[in-house]
Design an enzyme around this catalytic site. Structure first.
Site, PDB file in Angstrom:
ATOM      1  N   GLU A   1       0.834  -1.209   0.000  1.00  0.00           N
ATOM      2  CA  GLU A   1       0.000   0.000   0.000  1.00  0.00           C
ATOM      3  C   GLU A   1       0.863   1.252   0.000  1.00  0.00           C
ATOM      4  O   GLU A   1       0.545   2.242   0.656  1.00  0.00           O
ATOM      5  CB  GLU A   1      -0.931   0.011   1.210  1.00  0.00           C
ATOM      6  CG  GLU A   1      -2.001  -1.055   1.186  1.00  0.00           C
ATOM      7  CD  GLU A   1      -2.923  -1.000   2.407  1.00  0.00           C
ATOM      8  OE1 GLU A   1      -2.536  -0.358   3.406  1.00  0.00           O
ATOM      9  OE2 GLU A   1      -4.009  -1.592   2.354  1.00  0.00           O
TER      10      GLU A   1
ATOM     11  N   GLU B   1      -6.517  -7.287  -1.241  1.00  0.00           N
ATOM     12  CA  GLU B   1      -6.996  -7.220   0.137  1.00  0.00           C
ATOM     13  C   GLU B   1      -8.381  -6.587   0.163  1.00  0.00           C
ATOM     14  O   GLU B   1      -8.618  -5.584  -0.515  1.00  0.00           O
ATOM     15  CB  GLU B   1      -6.058  -6.387   1.029  1.00  0.00           C
ATOM     16  CG  GLU B   1      -4.693  -6.997   1.287  1.00  0.00           C
ATOM     17  CD  GLU B   1      -3.862  -6.164   2.259  1.00  0.00           C
ATOM     18  OE1 GLU B   1      -4.445  -5.319   2.987  1.00  0.00           O
ATOM     19  OE2 GLU B   1      -2.631  -6.350   2.289  1.00  0.00           O
TER      20      GLU B   1
END
Length: 375
Positions: free
Chosen positions: A187, A315
Site C-alpha cells: 500500500e 486485500e
C-alpha cells in the site's frame, strides 16, 4: 489494511523444488503445479482461474521487533501461530484457489541487503505448501515498517534496497511455474510529498511509485528462467481503488505483456477500517453504499479490465469487532460478487480472525458460505 480472518489447513507432503507430485483433497498424488511448464495463458485467463483467494495475514510480514533473531520469531511476532501444511490444506479444502503470502524481507537481512537464507527457505516452504495443494501463490514486498516511503528523502539507498530484494527473490524462485505470481509492493504512498489535502506534489509522488514498479518489472524479466514470462502484479498508488484509477498512475512497460494491477478495497473507510467507539459505523448496506461500491468497481473495470489489464483485489474485508453480524456478511458478499462479476480475483484479508489457525475452523461460517458462492 489490517483486517481479520483465520483460515488454514493440511497438505500431505512438503514440496521441494525437485518434487513432482502434490496432494489432493482425498490424499492421492497429483502432478505438482510448482513444476508444470509455463502455460500459454493470458494474465486475464490466469486471474479468472485464481478464483477467490485468502491472505496469510499478519504472519510472514510481521515486523518491528529489533530483538528477533530466529526465523520462527519473525513469523509469530504478531500473534499468529507458525504456519503449517495442515492450515493451508484446510484453506484449499474450503475452496479457495489462491493464497497471498505477504512478506517483510528485511526481517532477516544483512546491512548490505542480503536476505538470510533460512528466511528465504521458510518463505519458499510456505509457498510450496500452497502449490502442493494446487493453488496459486503470491509473494510480495509488504509494508515492512514502511521503508519504501524513504524514497522521497533517500531515493538512491531505498531503490538499491528494493533492487537487491527483488534480485534475490527473483533468482531464488526463477524455476517455479506460473502458479507463483510476484507482487511489486503493498500500500505504498508518499504522504510527505502529497496527500489528498495537498495542493502540490501529486505528480512527484505518483512518479516515485511508477519508478519502483518499473524497476520491479525490469528486475524480474532480466532474471531469466520462468521469470521472463511470469505473471506479475503491479501495485496501484496506495493500492487504493480510487487513487489507482488516476491518470498519473502508469503501468510499467512489460516486454512479456503479462501484468495485472493490484488494488485493495477499503470503502467506506468509516465502516471498513474504523472500530466502534472511534467514530466507526457498525452497519453497511444502504442503497447509497451499494451504489458507491458499483461505481468504484465499474471505474476499475473501465480503467483497467476493459483495456486488457486484469485487476486483482489483493486485500478486502472489514474489522468485525462490535459490527452488526449481518452487515459483515452482506459487505463481504457484495465486494466479492462485485469483483468476480467483473472478471477480477478477490483475495480476502485475514489477520487471524476469519480463520482460527489453532482450531482450523472458520469463525464466521456465513461469510465462508458467501465466498463459496463466487468460487
Amino acid at each position: 489494511m489490517k483486517l481479520p480472518s483465520r483460515i488454514l489447513s493440511v497438505c500431505s507432503a512438503v514440496l521441494l523444488l525437485t518434487s513432482v507430485v502434490g496432494c489432493t483433497a482425498d490424499g492421492t498424488e497429483s502432478e505438482n503445479v510448482a513444476q508444470t511448464d509455463t502455460r500459454d495463458m493470458t494474465t486475464a485467463e490466469i486471474v479468472q482461474e485464481m478464483g477467490v483467494g485468502w491472505n496469510l495475514g499478519n504472519t510472514l510480514e510481521s515486523c518491528g521487533n529489533a530483538s528477533v533473531y530466529y526465523v520462527s520469531e519473525c513469523e509469530t511476532f504478531w500473534g499468529n501461530p507458525y504456519t503449517t501444511e495442515e492450515m493451508i490444506r484446510t484453506i484449499a479444502d474450503a475452496g479457495f484457489q489462491t493464497v497471498r503470502i505477504p512478506v517483510a524481507w528485511s526481517n532477516m537481512m544483512s546491512s548490505v541487503y542480503q536476505i538470510d537464507q533460512d528466511y528465504m527457505s521458510r518463505v519458499e516452504e510456505v509457498v510450496n505448501y500452497v502449490l502442493d495443494c494446487d493453488m496459486y501463490a503470491i509473494i510480495n514486498v509488504h509494508w515492512d515498517n514502511g521503508w519504501i516511503a524513504n524514497a522521497s528523502t533517500d531515493h538512491d539507498k531505498t531503490l538499491l534496497k528494493y533492487t537487491e530484494i527483488w534480485t534475490q527473490v527473483s533468482a531464488h524462485f526463477s524455476g517455479y511455474s506460473d502458479y507463483l505470481l510476484f507482487e511489486s509492493l503493498n500500500e505504498d504512498r508518499f504522504t510527505d510529498i502529497w496527500n489528498e489535502k495537498s495542493s502540490r506534489g501529486k505528480e512527484e509522488a505518483y512518479a516515485l511509485l511508477n519508478e519502483f514498479n518499473s524497476k520491479f518489472v525490469e528486475i524480474v524479466r532480466a532474471s531469466g528462467g520462468r521469470n521472463t514470462t511470469r505473471h506479475l502484479i503491479i501495485s496501484g498508488y496506495a493500492a487504493d481503488a480510487v487513487y489507482t484509477c488516476d491518470p498519473l498512475f502508469v503501468l510499467p512497460e512489460d516486454p512479456a505483456g503479462r501484468s495485472a494491477v493490484s488494488i485493495h478495497y477499503n470503502y467506506p473507510v468509516a465502516y471498513v477500517d474504523t472500530a466502534i467507539g472511534d467514530g466507526g459505523a457498525d452497519k453497511w448496506g444502504t442503497d447509497a453504499e451499494y451504489k458507491e461500491l458499483d461505481e468504484h468497481f465499474d471505474r476499475l473495470k473501465t480503467t483497467f479490465s476493459d483495456k486488457g489489464v486484469p485487476v486483482i483485489l489483493t486485500e478486502y474485508g472489514t474489522v468485525t469487532l462490535n459490527k452488526d453480524p449481518d452487515s459483515v456478511v452482506a459487505y463481504t458478499s457484495a465486494v466479492t460478487k462485485a469483483a468476480r462479476t467483473r472478471g477480477m480475483c478477490p483475495i480476502i484479508w485475514d489477520n487471524g480472525t476469519f480463520f482460527d489457525r489453532e482450531s482450523l475452523s472458520f469463525t464466521n461460517p456465513a461469510v465462508l458460505t458467501e465466498l463459496r458462492k463466487n468460487m
